[in-house]
Design a protein around this motif. Structure first.
Motif, mmCIF file in Angstrom:
data_model
loop_
_atom_site.group_PDB
_atom_site.id
_atom_site.type_symbol
_atom_site.label_atom_id
_atom_site.label_comp_id
_atom_site.label_asym_id
_atom_site.label_seq_id
_atom_site.Cartn_x
_atom_site.Cartn_y
_atom_site.Cartn_z
ATOM 1 N N GLU A 99 -14.184 80.421 21.078
ATOM 2 C CA GLU A 99 -12.756 80.150 21.272
ATOM 3 C C GLU A 99 -11.984 80.399 19.978
ATOM 4 O OE1 GLU A 99 -12.579 76.858 24.893
ATOM 5 O OE2 GLU A 99 -12.883 76.159 22.831
ATOM 6 N N ASN A 106 -6.238 87.292 18.771
ATOM 7 C CA ASN A 106 -5.151 87.329 19.759
ATOM 8 C C ASN A 106 -3.859 87.785 19.093
ATOM 9 O OD1 ASN A 106 -3.567 87.058 22.006
ATOM 10 N ND2 ASN A 106 -3.521 84.819 21.983
ATOM 11 N N THR A 118 -12.441 86.744 24.996
ATOM 12 C CA THR A 118 -12.120 85.811 26.081
ATOM 13 C C THR A 118 -13.165 85.870 27.189
ATOM 14 O OG1 THR A 118 -9.745 86.027 25.609
ATOM 15 C CG2 THR A 118 -10.358 85.153 27.769
ATOM 16 N N ALA A 122 -15.628 82.976 28.712
ATOM 17 C CA ALA A 122 -15.862 82.723 30.139
ATOM 18 C C ALA A 122 -17.354 82.665 30.444
ATOM 19 C CB ALA A 122 -15.196 83.812 30.984
ATOM 20 N N LYS A 125 -18.548 79.260 29.568
ATOM 21 C CA LYS A 125 -18.033 78.277 30.532
ATOM 22 C C LYS A 125 -18.846 78.323 31.835
ATOM 23 C CE LYS A 125 -13.329 77.880 28.743
ATOM 24 N NZ LYS A 125 -11.882 78.067 28.962
ATOM 25 N N LYS A 136 -9.997 81.155 35.074
ATOM 26 C CA LYS A 136 -8.716 81.312 34.379
ATOM 27 C C LYS A 136 -8.823 82.346 33.265
ATOM 28 C CE LYS A 136 -6.879 76.667 35.277
ATOM 29 N NZ LYS A 136 -6.498 75.356 34.666
ATOM 30 N N ASP A 137 -9.926 82.293 32.508
ATOM 31 C CA ASP A 137 -10.128 83.267 31.428
ATOM 32 C C ASP A 137 -10.291 84.673 31.983
ATOM 33 O OD1 ASP A 137 -9.969 81.416 29.378
ATOM 34 O OD2 ASP A 137 -12.118 80.977 29.404
ATOM 35 N N LYS A 140 -6.906 85.976 33.242
ATOM 36 C CA LYS A 140 -6.079 86.345 32.092
ATOM 37 C C LYS A 140 -6.535 87.697 31.528
ATOM 38 C CE LYS A 140 -6.246 83.199 29.056
ATOM 39 N NZ LYS A 140 -6.604 82.358 27.897
ATOM 40 N N SER A 141 -7.843 87.890 31.434
ATOM 41 C CA SER A 141 -8.388 89.148 30.914
ATOM 42 C C SER A 141 -8.061 90.313 31.836
ATOM 43 C CB SER A 141 -9.909 89.025 30.753
ATOM 44 O OG SER A 141 -10.249 88.003 29.838
#
Length: 380
Positions: A99, A106, A118, A122, A125, A136-137, A140-141
């Motif tokens: 992270e 970023n 990212t 994931a 996770k 969510k990751d 977003k990617s």
């Protein structure tokens, strides 16, 4: 960090490194002092690629690489960070580390590196069973990737690999199948170990069979990954080809293996309906276009489906887009005018050749008949 501190660190790490890698440390210091960041990055990647460097990757990243992280290619920075992350004590520590890496890269000019990091977040996770966070990751990617005109293949490969793992954990077989094939399209198969190739081929085959939306295995059947299914797994490859050609006899022979896989065993009824649909489409495909009005009795004989289930089977095929046509419920006749294309095996190709020969013969005979019947007309 001053020059003396870096020199002391590299000297300390050189002494801790295996003898065959110690020569690299002289180049690290030289390139760092000369600010040759590109060459230094490549030298570090070479060092990290040696398995003997494993225990030194984390201290190297935290103490040395971060001192010039903003000056090097950010995608390569993430590559180095991922190698270092493999040495974290546990998944939680690795999550925090990655992270921080994602946050660092970023920036507007390094969004490809941000996606790469990212997606790695994931992955962890998923290991921690945080499926919602991983989704969510990944979303977003994907949004960022969709905005790129082009991006390095390794970024797409990482995204499709982790996306496939997510859908596999959710038992969403069609989405897993699509993303796993896209992942394979982004890599060289030789980059996978034999065990990884076998695992990929096995999981893809199971997903194709048990999915309730996949009825055409063409892309998988043509993929060299299937060559990894040998010996004890050869039956799975044979089963895929049996489905592709609608071979009920072969299915019945191979059905004994279904109980060896829990997912196949759980979807046994669905597999039976799937092979009936495959047999139906194959029955239609074997017929010439002008001879595709078939009685329910004919279909029952060729598909081995009970007569009272034929209408439902045809309606299912029509609704799935496997066939196009109409049903005469009064006369119990199905009139088919289109069948979904599929990959052909050698036997099916031979059947196609026979049909073309028959068509050629009929055209030749028609030509002779026209010439004979209309001889006087042509003469005039």
């Amino acid at each position: 960090m001053n020059v003396d501190t870096i020199s002391d660190f590299l000297a300390e790490q050189r002494d801790a490194a295996p003898a065959e890698l110690q020569h690299l440390f002289l180049s690290f210091e030289d390139l760092w002092e000369r600010k040759l960041w590109h060459q230094l990055t490549d030298a570090l990647i070479e060092f990290f690629n040696h398995k003997e460097s494993a225990h030194q990757r984390l201290p190297f990243y935290k103490t040395f690489i971060l001192t010039f992280a903003d000056k090097i290619n950010q995608l390569k920075l993430v590559t180095l960070a991922l190698s270092a992350a493999s040495q974290c004590r546990d998944s939680q520590e690795r999550l925090s580390f990655l992270e921080a890496v994602a946050k660092k890269v970023n920036n507007p000019n390094s969004q490809d590196a941000y996606v790469y990091a990212t997606v790695a977040v994931a992955t962890v996770k998923l290991e921690l069973k945080d499926l919602e966070g991983a989704r969510k990751d990944l979303d977003k990617s994907e949004k960022i990737l969709d905005g790129f005109d082009s991006v390095e293949t390794i970024v797409h490969a990482a995204f499709y690999r982790v996306n496939a793992e997510y859908y596999q954990s959710k038992l969403e077989f069609a989405s897993y199948y699509r993303n796993a094939l896209l992942y394979l399209a982004c890599i060289e198969l030789n980059d996978l170990t034999p065990a990884e190739r076998r695992s990929r081929a096995y999981d893809l085959s199971i997903a194709a069979l048990v999915s309730d939306t996949i009825y055409n295995f063409g892309e998988l059947l043509l993929h060299p990954i299937l060559e990894s299914l040998v010996k004890d797994d050869a039956w799975l490859r044979d089963l895929l080809f049996a489905f592709n050609r609608g071979d009920l006899a072969a299915y019945d022979v191979l059905a004994g293996h279904i109980s060896s896989n829990p997912l196949l065993a759980e979807h046994r009824d669905g597999l039976r309906q799937k092979i009936y649909l495959a047999a139906l489409t194959e029955t239609v495909f074997r017929r010439p276009p002008h001879d595709r009005a078939m009685s329910f009795r004919t279909i029952a004989e060729e598909t081995k489906v009970r007569p009272d289930e034929i209408e439902h089977l045809i309606m299912k095929a029509l609704s799935l887009g496997l066939l196009r046509g109409s049903i005469d419920q009064v006369d119990e006749i199905a009139r088919i005018n289109w069948v979904q294309p599929k990959v052909l095996d050698m036997k099916q190709i031979d059947n196609m050749r026979t049909r073309l020969q028959d068509w050629d013969s009929s055209v030749f005979e028609l030509g002779n008949w026209i010439e004979k019947t209309g001889g006087d007309v042509w003469a005039a």
